[in-house]
Write a protein that holds these residues in place. Sequence first.
Motif, PDB file in Angstrom:
ATOM      1  N   LEU A 199       0.797  -1.261   0.092  1.00 32.43           N
ATOM      2  CA  LEU A 199       0.043   0.140  -0.121  1.00 32.43           C
ATOM      3  C   LEU A 199       0.932   1.181   0.003  1.00 32.43           C
ATOM      4  O   LEU A 199       0.488   2.334  -0.547  1.00 32.43           O
ATOM      5  N   LEU A 200       1.941   1.151   0.639  1.00 34.86           N
ATOM      6  CA  LEU A 200       2.949   2.380   0.739  1.00 34.86           C
ATOM      7  C   LEU A 200       3.639   2.525  -0.665  1.00 34.86           C
ATOM      8  O   LEU A 200       3.691   3.684  -1.055  1.00 34.86           O
ATOM      9  N   ARG A 201       3.764   1.456  -1.580  1.00 34.36           N
ATOM     10  CA  ARG A 201       4.189   1.472  -2.930  1.00 34.36           C
ATOM     11  C   ARG A 201       3.183   1.836  -3.743  1.00 34.36           C
ATOM     12  O   ARG A 201       3.369   2.828  -4.647  1.00 34.36           O
ATOM     13  N   TYR A 202       1.919   1.439  -3.692  1.00 29.29           N
ATOM     14  CA  TYR A 202       1.073   1.611  -4.836  1.00 29.29           C
ATOM     15  C   TYR A 202       0.200   2.988  -4.703  1.00 29.29           C
ATOM     16  O   TYR A 202      -0.098   3.677  -5.586  1.00 29.29           O
ATOM     17  N   ASP A 203       0.174   3.470  -3.405  1.00 26.95           N
ATOM     18  CA  ASP A 203      -0.625   4.937  -3.451  1.00 26.95           C
ATOM     19  C   ASP A 203      -0.130   5.438  -2.160  1.00 26.95           C
ATOM     20  O   ASP A 203      -0.977   5.516  -1.244  1.00 26.95           O
ATOM     21  N   GLY A 204       1.114   5.710  -1.926  1.00 28.38           N
ATOM     22  CA  GLY A 204       1.691   6.019  -0.592  1.00 28.38           C
ATOM     23  C   GLY A 204       1.290   7.519   0.094  1.00 28.38           C
ATOM     24  O   GLY A 204       0.813   8.134  -0.757  1.00 28.38           O
ATOM     25  N   ALA A 241       5.953   9.053  -5.677  1.00 29.75           N
ATOM     26  CA  ALA A 241       4.852   8.319  -6.409  1.00 29.75           C
ATOM     27  C   ALA A 241       5.287   7.834  -7.792  1.00 29.75           C
ATOM     28  O   ALA A 241       4.302   6.520  -8.268  1.00 29.75           O
ATOM     29  N   ALA A 242       5.795   8.468  -8.431  1.00 32.96           N
ATOM     30  CA  ALA A 242       6.361   7.986  -9.826  1.00 32.96           C
ATOM     31  C   ALA A 242       7.287   6.913  -9.789  1.00 32.96           C
ATOM     32  O   ALA A 242       7.167   5.996 -10.655  1.00 32.96           O
ATOM     33  N   ALA A 243       8.258   6.939  -9.041  1.00 37.96           N
ATOM     34  CA  ALA A 243       9.482   6.170  -8.946  1.00 37.96           C
ATOM     35  C   ALA A 243       8.731   4.686  -8.420  1.00 37.96           C
ATOM     36  O   ALA A 243       9.188   3.744  -8.790  1.00 37.96           O
ATOM     37  N   ASP A 244       7.932   4.747  -7.684  1.00 36.43           N
ATOM     38  CA  ASP A 244       7.275   3.539  -7.011  1.00 36.43           C
ATOM     39  C   ASP A 244       6.169   2.775  -7.959  1.00 36.43           C
ATOM     40  O   ASP A 244       5.758   1.730  -7.660  1.00 36.43           O
ATOM     41  N   PRO A 280       3.304  -2.730 -12.180  1.00 39.61           N
ATOM     42  CA  PRO A 280       3.351  -1.717 -11.174  1.00 39.61           C
ATOM     43  C   PRO A 280       2.041  -1.212 -10.787  1.00 39.61           C
ATOM     44  O   PRO A 280       1.742  -0.551  -9.509  1.00 39.61           O
ATOM     45  N   ASP A 281       1.046  -0.988 -11.352  1.00 45.14           N
ATOM     46  CA  ASP A 281      -0.313  -0.404 -11.372  1.00 45.14           C
ATOM     47  C   ASP A 281      -1.186  -1.465 -10.763  1.00 45.14           C
ATOM     48  O   ASP A 281      -2.189  -1.280 -10.480  1.00 45.14           O
ATOM     49  N   THR A 282      -0.856  -2.790 -10.401  1.00 44.43           N
ATOM     50  CA  THR A 282      -1.468  -3.633  -9.827  1.00 44.43           C
ATOM     51  C   THR A 282      -1.264  -3.792  -8.404  1.00 44.43           C
ATOM     52  O   THR A 282      -0.027  -3.683  -7.897  1.00 44.43           O
ATOM     53  N   LEU A 283      -2.348  -3.763  -7.604  1.00 44.04           N
ATOM     54  CA  LEU A 283      -2.217  -3.944  -6.255  1.00 44.04           C
ATOM     55  C   LEU A 283      -2.083  -5.230  -5.834  1.00 44.04           C
ATOM     56  O   LEU A 283      -2.944  -5.941  -5.983  1.00 44.04           O
ATOM     57  N   ASP A 284      -1.052  -5.774  -5.311  1.00 38.14           N
ATOM     58  CA  ASP A 284      -1.008  -7.265  -4.811  1.00 38.14           C
ATOM     59  C   ASP A 284      -0.139  -7.181  -3.451  1.00 38.14           C
ATOM     60  O   ASP A 284       0.905  -6.973  -3.146  1.00 38.14           O
ATOM     61  N   LEU A 285      -1.109  -7.586  -2.303  1.00 36.58           N
ATOM     62  CA  LEU A 285      -0.799  -7.412  -1.066  1.00 36.58           C
ATOM     63  C   LEU A 285       0.258  -8.544  -0.776  1.00 36.58           C
ATOM     64  O   LEU A 285       1.089  -8.336   0.223  1.00 36.58           O
ATOM     65  N   ALA A 286       0.437  -9.511  -1.545  1.00 35.07           N
ATOM     66  CA  ALA A 286       1.406 -10.322  -1.047  1.00 35.07           C
ATOM     67  C   ALA A 286       2.777 -10.218  -1.887  1.00 35.07           C
ATOM     68  O   ALA A 286       3.744 -10.938  -1.973  1.00 35.07           O
ATOM     69  N   ARG A 287       2.857  -8.882  -2.663  1.00 37.91           N
ATOM     70  CA  ARG A 287       4.096  -8.822  -3.572  1.00 37.91           C
ATOM     71  C   ARG A 287       5.420  -8.927  -2.482  1.00 37.91           C
ATOM     72  O   ARG A 287       5.438  -8.282  -1.445  1.00 37.91           O
ATOM     73  N   ARG A 288       6.479  -9.419  -3.184  1.00 38.61           N
ATOM     74  CA  ARG A 288       7.619  -9.646  -2.276  1.00 38.61           C
ATOM     75  C   ARG A 288       8.725  -8.674  -2.703  1.00 38.61           C
ATOM     76  O   ARG A 288       9.800  -8.791  -1.758  1.00 38.61           O
TER      77      ARG A 288
END
Length: 434
Positions: free
Chosen positions: A296-301, A333-336, A345-353
């Motif tokens: 969530l910090l990466r997706y829309d911090g 926000a752009a870098a992430d 990168p535009d997909t929200l994946d809570l299990a992203r490692r």
Amino acid sequence: MTSQPPAGPAPELFTWEFATDPYPAYAWLRDHAPVHRTRLPSGVEAWLVTRYADAKQALADPRLSKNPAHHDEPAHAKGKTGIPGERKAELMTHLLNIDPPDHTRLRRLVSKAFTPRRVAEFAPRVQELADGLIDRFAADGSADLIHDFAFPLPIYAICDLLGVPREDQDDFRDWAGMMIRHGGGPRGGVARSVKKMRGYLADLIHRKRAALPSEPGPGEDLISGLIRASDHGEHLTENEAAAMAFILLFAGFETTVNLIGNGTYALLTHPEQRARLQSSLAAGERGLLETGVEELLRYDGPVELATWRFATEPLDVGGERIAAGDPVLVVLAAADRDPARFTDPDTLDLARRDSQHLGYGHGIHYCLGAPLARLEGQTALATLLTRLPDLSLAADPGELRWRGGLIMRGLRTLPVSFTPSASAPGNGASSRQT
């Protein structure tokens, strides 16, 4: 929200439409002008750094100073750095505006408050706050999660950490509310709130110094620790102590407000991810919660652009020549959302490692309060999803408004609905203060 770059000419930046969804514009910049010189709404010209690799380099480059003295723009010399009240000289000496060796000295003094052990000891209080706040609206069936939950939780938590007495914390909530609603604009209410907060902190430091015991006790509050350091040869002036308390209060609550608000909104608009997290929590597992907060910090911090940096000498960033004195803003926000670093990168994946995001910065200015913010974010989201399992958005996403501002990214309101609950497994607090 998607970061697919729009076709055609460069998109317009810093409009209300841009604030609602900046990611397509940032995608265009990454593809066409990854290090881009632009005129900001304040009139200051600055470089925007949008690619992950360039951003990480810039955040750690010692030639990019945090000290505004390296920039001679009149508007900037007056303190237009996105922090309300910074035009007051006595608030200018803080961790976001200084370089080593002063930065090293001040950061060392504060870092003991954010050790993993200290943060873990604070966890029960954060849980108590989260439950107490939900107790207040659980029976209503609706709430504004920004006003009723995301905003008060971190303000009360950071007040506790600093050592602001409980009976005074609602004043801080009111002052901080004025600043977060209106940012650093010219409105008189903001200036008055900053003045009141500054005056209160100076008086609190004076009172705590007079009553300070000879030896620190267990869990000593942060302001007392700062006073003790200044009284034992650490060369911390009273103005530095007040500035430190102010910036920890300001930076320590608004980022977490946005983490909770943006994170909840992302979960409500991605029901499959939200259901996955609720199932994990119901099974007593926290792994997905921990990776989920990082995603969530990466997706829309909560922080859209890192705070200001100024070139102390000519240097190259991403193929562009930055002149000495030029302001540089790293667009986190752009870098992430950079596809060169993150898969889909535009997909929200809570299990992203692979979520080595830059949401809390990088290098010597990496956010000191990140462990506390993570604890608050994890506790807030877990408590909301567990106690209000059918939580749903009570407005069309297109109707929501995002706060205008250069540095932070967050919702003004987040209306939700849920099945009212007469039971209150929290502490049942009924007063304003929890």
